[in-house]
Motif scaffolding. Structure first.
Motif, PDB file in Angstrom:
ATOM      1  N   THR A 306       0.637  -1.353  -0.273  1.00 54.50           N
ATOM      2  CA  THR A 306      -0.260  -0.262   0.055  1.00 54.50           C
ATOM      3  C   THR A 306       1.051   1.394   0.202  1.00 54.50           C
ATOM      4  OG1 THR A 306      -1.586  -1.042   1.004  1.00 54.50           O
ATOM      5  CG2 THR A 306      -1.674   0.891   0.955  1.00 54.50           C
ATOM      6  N   MET A 307       2.153   0.987   0.564  1.00 50.60           N
ATOM      7  CA  MET A 307       2.946   1.940   0.936  1.00 50.60           C
ATOM      8  C   MET A 307       3.730   2.923  -0.900  1.00 50.60           C
ATOM      9  SD  MET A 307       4.269   5.152   2.566  1.00 50.60           S
ATOM     10  CE  MET A 307       5.661   5.956   2.793  1.00 50.60           C
ATOM     11  N   PHE A 308       3.293   1.870  -0.888  1.00 53.99           N
ATOM     12  CA  PHE A 308       4.417   1.519  -2.472  1.00 53.99           C
ATOM     13  C   PHE A 308       3.289   2.011  -3.602  1.00 53.99           C
ATOM     14  CE2 PHE A 308       4.630   0.131  -6.741  1.00 53.99           C
ATOM     15  CZ  PHE A 308       6.229   0.053  -6.945  1.00 53.99           C
ATOM     16  N   PHE A 309       2.285   1.768  -3.453  1.00 49.43           N
ATOM     17  CA  PHE A 309       1.345   2.505  -4.107  1.00 49.43           C
ATOM     18  C   PHE A 309       0.873   4.045  -4.101  1.00 49.43           C
ATOM     19  CE2 PHE A 309      -0.815  -1.322  -4.950  1.00 49.43           C
ATOM     20  CZ  PHE A 309      -0.238  -1.368  -6.980  1.00 49.43           C
ATOM     21  N   ILE A 330      13.607   9.111  -8.200  1.00 54.46           N
ATOM     22  CA  ILE A 330      13.544   9.762  -6.244  1.00 54.46           C
ATOM     23  C   ILE A 330      12.125   8.575  -5.984  1.00 54.46           C
ATOM     24  CG2 ILE A 330      13.320  11.492  -4.407  1.00 54.46           C
ATOM     25  CD1 ILE A 330      14.098  12.778  -6.637  1.00 54.46           C
ATOM     26  N   ALA A 331      11.647   8.164  -5.506  1.00 52.20           N
ATOM     27  CA  ALA A 331      10.364   7.984  -5.091  1.00 52.20           C
ATOM     28  C   ALA A 331      10.717   6.453  -4.708  1.00 52.20           C
ATOM     29  CB  ALA A 331       9.114   7.777  -5.657  1.00 52.20           C
ATOM     30  N   MET A 332      11.418   5.806  -5.933  1.00 55.53           N
ATOM     31  CA  MET A 332      11.949   3.989  -5.802  1.00 55.53           C
ATOM     32  C   MET A 332      13.081   4.433  -4.290  1.00 55.53           C
ATOM     33  SD  MET A 332       9.897   2.456  -7.540  1.00 55.53           S
ATOM     34  CE  MET A 332      11.582   0.565  -7.138  1.00 55.53           C
ATOM     35  N   LEU A 333      13.828   5.009  -4.512  1.00 60.35           N
ATOM     36  CA  LEU A 333      14.755   4.893  -3.639  1.00 60.35           C
ATOM     37  C   LEU A 333      14.254   5.589  -2.206  1.00 60.35           C
ATOM     38  CD1 LEU A 333      17.358   6.742  -5.190  1.00 60.35           C
ATOM     39  CD2 LEU A 333      17.176   4.729  -4.404  1.00 60.35           C
ATOM     40  N   VAL A 334      13.281   5.835  -2.102  1.00 58.52           N
ATOM     41  CA  VAL A 334      11.766   6.174  -0.800  1.00 58.52           C
ATOM     42  C   VAL A 334      11.666   5.198  -0.060  1.00 58.52           C
ATOM     43  CG1 VAL A 334      10.324   7.491   0.048  1.00 58.52           C
ATOM     44  CG2 VAL A 334      11.778   9.244  -1.315  1.00 58.52           C
ATOM     45  N   PHE A 335      11.070   4.328  -1.447  1.00 58.39           N
ATOM     46  CA  PHE A 335      10.339   2.863  -0.779  1.00 58.39           C
ATOM     47  C   PHE A 335      11.242   2.276  -0.202  1.00 58.39           C
ATOM     48  CE2 PHE A 335       8.567  -0.853  -2.298  1.00 58.39           C
ATOM     49  CZ  PHE A 335       7.928  -0.707  -1.033  1.00 58.39           C
ATOM     50  N   LEU A 336      12.257   1.994  -0.640  1.00 53.16           N
ATOM     51  CA  LEU A 336      13.961   0.680  -0.816  1.00 53.16           C
ATOM     52  C   LEU A 336      13.620   1.240   0.388  1.00 53.16           C
ATOM     53  CD1 LEU A 336      15.283   0.640  -4.140  1.00 53.16           C
ATOM     54  CD2 LEU A 336      13.176  -1.391  -2.952  1.00 53.16           C
ATOM     55  N   PHE A 337      14.201   2.757   1.313  1.00 53.07           N
ATOM     56  CA  PHE A 337      14.674   2.873   2.179  1.00 53.07           C
ATOM     57  C   PHE A 337      13.527   2.481   3.140  1.00 53.07           C
ATOM     58  CE2 PHE A 337      14.847   5.827   5.949  1.00 53.07           C
ATOM     59  CZ  PHE A 337      16.171   5.340   6.337  1.00 53.07           C
ATOM     60  N   TYR A 338      12.406   3.156   2.587  1.00 54.83           N
ATOM     61  CA  TYR A 338      11.146   2.730   3.460  1.00 54.83           C
ATOM     62  C   TYR A 338      10.664   1.532   3.833  1.00 54.83           C
ATOM     63  CZ  TYR A 338       6.139   2.378   5.216  1.00 54.83           C
ATOM     64  OH  TYR A 338       5.058   1.737   6.535  1.00 54.83           O
ATOM     65  N   LEU A 339      10.962   0.372   3.091  1.00 54.27           N
ATOM     66  CA  LEU A 339      11.012  -0.894   3.292  1.00 54.27           C
ATOM     67  C   LEU A 339      11.947  -1.538   4.029  1.00 54.27           C
ATOM     68  CD1 LEU A 339       9.594  -3.714   2.469  1.00 54.27           C
ATOM     69  CD2 LEU A 339      11.189  -4.029   0.442  1.00 54.27           C
ATOM     70  N   TYR A 340      13.119  -1.219   4.551  1.00 56.47           N
ATOM     71  CA  TYR A 340      14.263  -1.619   4.950  1.00 56.47           C
ATOM     72  C   TYR A 340      14.319  -1.122   6.242  1.00 56.47           C
ATOM     73  CZ  TYR A 340      18.661  -1.101   7.679  1.00 56.47           C
ATOM     74  OH  TYR A 340      19.183  -1.152   8.510  1.00 56.47           O
ATOM     75  N   LYS A 341      13.614   0.093   6.308  1.00 54.75           N
ATOM     76  CA  LYS A 341      12.935   0.587   8.527  1.00 54.75           C
ATOM     77  C   LYS A 341      11.141  -0.223   8.570  1.00 54.75           C
ATOM     78  CE  LYS A 341      14.557   3.553   9.615  1.00 54.75           C
ATOM     79  NZ  LYS A 341      15.673   3.508  11.131  1.00 54.75           N
ATOM     80  N   ALA A 342      11.127  -0.542   7.984  1.00 51.27           N
ATOM     81  CA  ALA A 342       9.618  -1.205   8.191  1.00 51.27           C
ATOM     82  C   ALA A 342       9.956  -2.586   8.562  1.00 51.27           C
ATOM     83  CB  ALA A 342       8.610  -1.731   6.763  1.00 51.27           C
ATOM     84  N   MET A 343      11.020  -3.733   7.873  1.00 52.13           N
ATOM     85  CA  MET A 343      11.506  -4.549   8.326  1.00 52.13           C
ATOM     86  C   MET A 343      11.945  -4.739   9.465  1.00 52.13           C
ATOM     87  SD  MET A 343      12.676  -6.383   4.380  1.00 52.13           S
ATOM     88  CE  MET A 343      13.067  -7.698   4.939  1.00 52.13           C
ATOM     89  N   ARG A 344      12.369  -3.862   9.700  1.00 56.45           N
ATOM     90  CA  ARG A 344      13.536  -3.545  11.100  1.00 56.45           C
ATOM     91  C   ARG A 344      13.079  -3.781  12.070  1.00 56.45           C
ATOM     92  NH1 ARG A 344      18.332  -0.933  12.419  1.00 56.45           N
ATOM     93  NH2 ARG A 344      18.303  -2.005  14.432  1.00 56.45           N
ATOM     94  N   LYS A 345      11.715  -2.730  11.858  1.00 51.22           N
ATOM     95  CA  LYS A 345      10.667  -2.626  13.471  1.00 51.22           C
ATOM     96  C   LYS A 345       9.841  -3.545  13.277  1.00 51.22           C
ATOM     97  CE  LYS A 345       8.689  -0.198  15.941  1.00 51.22           C
ATOM     98  NZ  LYS A 345       8.669   0.763  17.110  1.00 51.22           N
ATOM     99  N   PHE A 346       9.206  -4.427  12.137  1.00 48.64           N
ATOM    100  CA  PHE A 346       8.546  -5.450  12.194  1.00 48.64           C
ATOM    101  C   PHE A 346       9.013  -6.076  12.858  1.00 48.64           C
ATOM    102  CE2 PHE A 346       5.980  -8.371  10.543  1.00 48.64           C
ATOM    103  CZ  PHE A 346       4.508  -8.599  11.216  1.00 48.64           C
ATOM    104  N   TYR A 347      10.132  -7.056  12.265  1.00 45.90           N
ATOM    105  CA  TYR A 347      10.727  -8.511  12.244  1.00 45.90           C
ATOM    106  C   TYR A 347      11.558  -8.611  13.502  1.00 45.90           C
ATOM    107  CZ  TYR A 347       8.613  -9.990   7.850  1.00 45.90           C
ATOM    108  OH  TYR A 347       7.110 -10.749   7.600  1.00 45.90           O
ATOM    109  N   ASN A 348      11.877  -7.243  13.861  1.00 46.23           N
ATOM    110  CA  ASN A 348      13.292  -6.824  15.241  1.00 46.23           C
ATOM    111  C   ASN A 348      14.434  -7.681  14.756  1.00 46.23           C
ATOM    112  OD1 ASN A 348      13.359  -4.959  17.358  1.00 46.23           O
ATOM    113  ND2 ASN A 348      12.577  -7.182  18.811  1.00 46.23           N
TER     114      ASN A 348
END
Length: 384
Positions: A306-309, A330-348
């Motif tokens: 959803t965030m990607f869209f 730029i948006a692709m780079l922002v999303f890839l960074f977002y995905l990395y942060k989301a994986m760290r937060k969610f999977y700890n």
């Protein structure tokens, strides 16, 4: 909260109008079904005030969902699986709503007619170029004579035959004397309905396809019923389906795939929705040692997609308004960074493990995207 409109106490009743459960004057809502406790007739003002209040109120699910999704990667997924679900929108419905809006907005900027015109121009240019090449290779008699002498000398033709063969070469048009004779087109066999019924089901489809395609090529009959009547075939589902596929295939060829690609584009939200569970399965295998079940991984996938869209949709809008194409990158780079942060937060997990799994997740995504694209194209041919 200040009571106004239908919420005023003077409009409250002693039982729910929906389920009949007894209520008190202090009850704003039914404690059984949740319906508002009011006897006031619905007015236009009440309708719109409640509609906008549900969207823009401070405790709105939509507001909490968007804020958490945009600015706190992974938090909304973590809290949702922990049971904090009242203040957030359902991730599956929210994803589907955002994806449909994304493709509607994106569809406004895709010029399918322009694509078709461009393909027609290229095809016309290609035909003209071929005609020019054919014209340019026409030779005068002196050039033909030189080529004739070279061929006769190289191949050791007897003197008695040279004059005859040389004259044939001189009479040839262009380089046609060097052309390889084309094979005679294979004659298509036309079967009766009785013969078709005796053929195995899968083989029958191929026979019908060849026959109907040849029939359409000769007659250009666009009515399935008239074609089957002329061929004296039953108007059953298989015969109608195969002939209809022939018509659709010819339509794709004639309009350079415009309608076909429009069809696929309009179905993309549901196609991606269908393939995300397979992506979640891959994530589940990647994090199989973590204490998450399959559905919890799926919640995370729907939130990140959803965030990607949202990110890509905003980038497309800004790019079209400003005529600057760099916003997409730029948006692709922002999303890839977002995905990395989301994986760290969610999977700890630590940075090292997260980076490795982040790379594996992206590889897995591209593999599934490739497989999904092929299956989508093949499947669309059968249902278009």
């Amino acid at each position: 909260m200040k009571e106004t409109g239908r919420f005023l106490k003077k409009y409250r009743g002693d039982e729910c109008l929906n389920c009949g459960v007894p209520l008190d004057i202090i009850d704003r809502y039914c404690n059984h079904c949740g319906q508002i406790n009011t006897n006031k007739r619905l007015s236009l003002k009440d309708f719109f005030s409640e509609f906008f209040a549900s969207i823009f109120s401070y405790d709105s699910r939509l507001r909490h969902t968007i804020i958490a999704l945009l600015f706190k990667p992974g938090k909304i997924s973590k809290e949702y699986i922990q049971g904090k679900r009242v203040k957030y929108a359902n991730p599956f419905r929210f994803y589907l709503s955002v994806s449909i809006i994304f493709f509607i907005i994106n569809g406004l900027f895709i010029d399918f007619d322009g694509y078709r015109t461009e393909m027609e121009d290229k095809a016309k240019f290609g035909k003209e170029a071929i005609d020019e090449i054919k014209e340019s290779i026409k030779m005068d008699d002196s050039t033909k004579q030189k080529i004739s002498d070279q061929i006769l000398t190289t191949n050791g033709i007897p003197e008695s035959e040279k004059d005859k063969i040389s004259q044939e070469i001189l009479n040839a048009d262009g380089l046609s004397f060097l052309d390889i004779e084309e094979d005679t087109p294979k004659e298509v066999v036309y079967y009766s309905q009785e013969q078709i019924d005796s053929i195995g089901f899968f083989k029958r489809g191929f026979k019908l396809w060849a026959m109907y395609r040849d029939y359409y090529k000769k007659t250009e009959e666009k009515s399935t019923y008239r074609a089957l009547s002329e061929l004296k075939h039953k108007k059953n589902q298989l015969n109608k389906y195969v002939y209809h596929r022939v018509l659709k295939t010819k339509s794709i060829e004639e309009n350079y795939g415009q309608e076909f690609f429009e069809f696929i584009f309009n179905k993309l939200p549901f196609i991606i929705f269908f393939f995300l569970p397979f992506f979640a399965l891959g994530i589940w295998l990647l994090y199989i040692r973590r204490p998450f079940n399959y559905m919890e991984h799926l919640v995370f996938i729907f939130h990140t997609q959803t965030m990607f869209f949202i990110v890509i949709g905003l980038a497309i809008l800004i790019s079209k308004i400003s005529n600057v194409n760099t916003f997409f990158n730029i948006a692709m780079l922002v999303f890839l960074f977002y995905l990395y942060k989301a994986m760290r937060k969610f999977y700890n997990q630590g940075r090292g493990k997260t980076i490795v799994k982040f790379l594996l997740v992206n590889v897995l995504f591209f593999i599934l995207a490739g497989v999904g694209s092929v299956l989508t194209l093949v499947g669309s041919v059968f249902i278009f």
